[in-house]
Design an enzyme around this catalytic site. Structure first.
Site, mmCIF file in Angstrom:
data_model
loop_
_atom_site.group_PDB
_atom_site.id
_atom_site.type_symbol
_atom_site.label_atom_id
_atom_site.label_comp_id
_atom_site.label_asym_id
_atom_site.label_seq_id
_atom_site.Cartn_x
_atom_site.Cartn_y
_atom_site.Cartn_z
ATOM 1 N N HIS A 96 -15.784 -1.071 -5.186
ATOM 2 C CA HIS A 96 -14.892 -0.508 -6.205
ATOM 3 C C HIS A 96 -15.493 -0.658 -7.597
ATOM 4 O O HIS A 96 -16.212 -1.620 -7.872
ATOM 5 C CB HIS A 96 -13.541 -1.236 -6.188
ATOM 6 C CG HIS A 96 -12.837 -1.187 -4.876
ATOM 7 N ND1 HIS A 96 -12.975 -2.163 -3.916
ATOM 8 C CD2 HIS A 96 -11.980 -0.266 -4.363
ATOM 9 C CE1 HIS A 96 -12.227 -1.861 -2.863
ATOM 10 N NE2 HIS A 96 -11.618 -0.710 -3.099
ATOM 11 N N ASP A 114 -17.421 -4.818 0.556
ATOM 12 C CA ASP A 114 -16.564 -3.716 1.005
ATOM 13 C C ASP A 114 -17.351 -2.405 1.038
ATOM 14 O O ASP A 114 -16.816 -1.351 1.365
ATOM 15 C CB ASP A 114 -15.278 -3.600 0.159
ATOM 16 C CG ASP A 114 -15.449 -4.002 -1.286
ATOM 17 O OD1 ASP A 114 -16.607 -4.191 -1.739
ATOM 18 O OD2 ASP A 114 -14.427 -4.109 -1.994
ATOM 19 N N TYR A 127 -13.948 -6.889 3.139
ATOM 20 C CA TYR A 127 -12.731 -7.136 3.921
ATOM 21 C C TYR A 127 -12.906 -6.989 5.421
ATOM 22 O O TYR A 127 -11.959 -7.210 6.170
ATOM 23 C CB TYR A 127 -11.601 -6.239 3.382
ATOM 24 C CG TYR A 127 -11.492 -6.430 1.882
ATOM 25 C CD1 TYR A 127 -10.962 -7.612 1.380
ATOM 26 C CD2 TYR A 127 -12.026 -5.510 0.990
ATOM 27 C CE1 TYR A 127 -10.942 -7.862 0.019
ATOM 28 C CE2 TYR A 127 -12.006 -5.743 -0.377
ATOM 29 C CZ TYR A 127 -11.461 -6.916 -0.861
ATOM 30 O OH TYR A 127 -11.456 -7.168 -2.186
ATOM 31 N N HIS A 185 -11.628 -6.539 -11.261
ATOM 32 C CA HIS A 185 -10.583 -5.597 -11.701
ATOM 33 C C HIS A 185 -9.708 -6.163 -12.822
ATOM 34 O O HIS A 185 -8.958 -5.408 -13.452
ATOM 35 C CB HIS A 185 -9.698 -5.186 -10.524
ATOM 36 C CG HIS A 185 -10.433 -4.443 -9.457
ATOM 37 N ND1 HIS A 185 -11.124 -3.274 -9.711
ATOM 38 C CD2 HIS A 185 -10.612 -4.703 -8.136
ATOM 39 C CE1 HIS A 185 -11.704 -2.858 -8.591
ATOM 40 N NE2 HIS A 185 -11.414 -3.705 -7.625
ATOM 41 N N ASP A 244 -19.909 -4.337 -5.872
ATOM 42 C CA ASP A 244 -18.691 -4.197 -5.065
ATOM 43 C C ASP A 244 -18.446 -2.692 -4.834
ATOM 44 O O ASP A 244 -18.872 -1.861 -5.645
ATOM 45 C CB ASP A 244 -17.505 -4.827 -5.808
ATOM 46 C CG ASP A 244 -16.222 -4.854 -4.978
ATOM 47 O OD1 ASP A 244 -15.966 -5.881 -4.322
ATOM 48 O OD2 ASP A 244 -15.476 -3.848 -5.003
ATOM 49 N N TYR A 284 0.857 -1.176 0.000
ATOM 50 C CA TYR A 284 0.000 0.000 0.000
ATOM 51 C C TYR A 284 0.895 1.228 0.000
ATOM 52 O O TYR A 284 1.654 1.457 0.941
ATOM 53 C CB TYR A 284 -0.920 -0.008 1.216
ATOM 54 C CG TYR A 284 -1.819 1.200 1.281
ATOM 55 C CD1 TYR A 284 -2.645 1.531 0.200
ATOM 56 C CD2 TYR A 284 -1.851 2.013 2.399
ATOM 57 C CE1 TYR A 284 -3.475 2.631 0.251
ATOM 58 C CE2 TYR A 284 -2.671 3.121 2.460
ATOM 59 C CZ TYR A 284 -3.480 3.426 1.374
ATOM 60 O OH TYR A 284 -4.301 4.529 1.418
HETATM 61 N N1 Q9C Z 1 -4.583 -0.460 1.138
HETATM 62 C C1 Q9C Z 1 -11.708 -5.813 -4.686
HETATM 63 O O1 Q9C Z 1 -12.449 -5.400 -3.813
HETATM 64 N N2 Q9C Z 1 -6.043 -1.240 -3.443
HETATM 65 N N3 Q9C Z 1 -10.522 -5.254 -4.928
HETATM 66 C C2 Q9C Z 1 -6.237 -1.359 -2.024
HETATM 67 C C3 Q9C Z 1 -5.663 -0.682 0.256
HETATM 68 C C4 Q9C Z 1 -6.722 -2.231 -4.240
HETATM 69 C C5 Q9C Z 1 -10.040 -4.106 -4.200
HETATM 70 C C6 Q9C Z 1 -5.257 -0.579 -1.214
HETATM 71 C C7 Q9C Z 1 -8.138 -2.517 -3.865
HETATM 72 C C8 Q9C Z 1 -8.719 -3.633 -4.694
HETATM 73 C C9 Q9C Z 1 -12.082 -7.009 -5.488
HETATM 74 ZN ZN ZN Z 2 -13.907 -4.025 -3.943
#
Ligand code: Q9C
Ligand code: ZN
Length: 353
Positions: free
Chosen positions: A208, A295, A334, A170, A206, A19
């Site tokens: 995102h 999420d 998560y 993604h 989702d 991250y």
């Molecule tokens: N520290 C899905 O929910 N970057 N993907 C996260 C967090 C990527 C999420 C950084 C997030 C992807 C499937």
């Molecule tokens: Zn997501």
């Protein structure tokens, strides 16, 4: 409701992600899928099915064959090249600005690098995607989970749930990223189009934006993509997911992005859900592929919406009330303490509960 699950996901045993350059404990861990499995088993009313192998053809229907080859070869190459890393994450990517001012043909004609450090950037989107020894087998199994869920629905189930891990939305035509390797939902949607000749809708809930699903079907008139997600101006994937992205060519008008502000409430969320469903039912077709992420939950460590468990049951009900058959595939989510109850709530709603 029938549930498709494979223990192969356990091989994608990720401990850390990157991250902003720093290793942090991974969010997308094996425990997630085990929590969901245990919650469904404990709740009862779900019958568990192993996926059947569907081979590479449904994957190459939406992905570059080179992505499969790379993911299959990556871990052996890490060993051979003695990288001595616990997991593989890229640090150099062919970003489009590297080619600024040069002819587009130059970028398009560059060769795939030979070293695995170069290849992981070539086939990658971001650094949140560690690759370990069992990743490829797990990602292949997740695709088989999705395709077996499709089989169940095409054989007559009104709704079925695929406990996909790793997630998929993604992953673009030639890129893994965002915890995803193969785009399970896109592969499922394409398989349904090919099997039925009907149009298919993907409803992506989702947190995102599903940049991969959008990209894969961008010019397609037969797959409608609708997504409710965090505004990309503040949140991953940052460079796609705006409302003005509506598709091109035959896919013009077949992409609907509904970006949302931080703090999104249950009430406002349901307004967005209704908007998306209205667009879905305005189009022909009998199957919806749901990219299901939790999420969006109020306590999610990487999200910023304020949704509660109760809203998931209501969303499940409203999606089922379209009368369409549902291929429900797991994406993100998560906050582990509530993952089980949220999944049970959503599926029970979709199952008429
Ligand atoms: N520290 C899905 O929910 N970057 N993907 C996260 C967090 C990527 C999420 C950084 C997030 C992807 C499937
Ligand atoms: Zn997501």
């Amino acid at each position: 409701m029938k549930v498709v699950y494979s223990p192969a996901h356990l091989g994608h045993d990720v401990t850390h992600e990157t991250y902003l350059g720093q290793p942090i404990p991974a969010h997308e861990v094996a425990e997630r899928a085990e929590i969901i499995r245990a919650a469904l088993q404990h709740d009862g009313g779900y019958s568990f099915h192993e996926p059947t192998e569907h081979g590479e053809d449904p994957i190459t229907a939406v992905h570059d064959p080179g992505l499969i080859r790379f993911l299959a070869e990556a871990w052996p190459a890490v060993q051979r090249e003695r990288l001595e890393r616990p997991y593989l994450v890229a640090d150099t990517y062919p970003t489009f600005r590297m080619f600024e001012g040069m002819s587009p043909g130059l970028a398009a004609g560059q060769p795939e690098p030979r070293s695995v450090a170069g290849r992981v950037g070539w086939w990658g989107l971001d650094t949140s995607n560690p690759l370990v020894e069992g990743t490829y087998q797990a990602a292949r199994a997740a695709v088989d989970v999705a395709l077996t869920t499709v089989d169940l629905v095409l054989a007559g189930e009104q709704a079925a749930y695929g406990l996909c891990r790793p997630p998929g939305h993604h992953a673009a035509r030639s890129m893994a990223g965002g915890y995803c390797f193969f785009n399970n939902a896109a592969i499922a949607a394409e398989a349904i189009v090919r099997a039925t000749g009907e149009r298919v809708a993907i409803l992506d809930v989702d947190y995102h934006h599903g940049n991969g699903s959008q990209q894969i079907f961008w010019r397609r008139g037969d797959v409608f993509y609708a997504s409710i997600h965090a505004d990309p101006a503040r949140q991953y994937p940052f460079f796609l997911g705006y409302a003005h992205e509506t598709g091109e060519g035959p896919g013009s008008g077949e992409n609907l992005n509904l970006p949302q502000q931080a703090g999104l409430s249950d009430e406002r969320y349901l307004v967005a859900v209704d908007r998306a469903l209205e667009a879905v039912v305005a189009r022909p077709g009998s199957v919806i592929v749901v990219s299901l992420g939790f999420d969006t939950y109020g306590q999610d460590p990487i999200g910023d919406f304020a949704l509660t468990t109760a809203v998931y049951a209501e969303v499940g009900r409203r999606v089922a009330a379209t009368g369409r058959r549902l291929v429900i595939l797991q994406e993100g989510g998560y906050y582990r303490p509530a993952l089980g109850q949220n999944t049970v709530a959503w599926l029970r709603g979709a199952d008429g509960g």
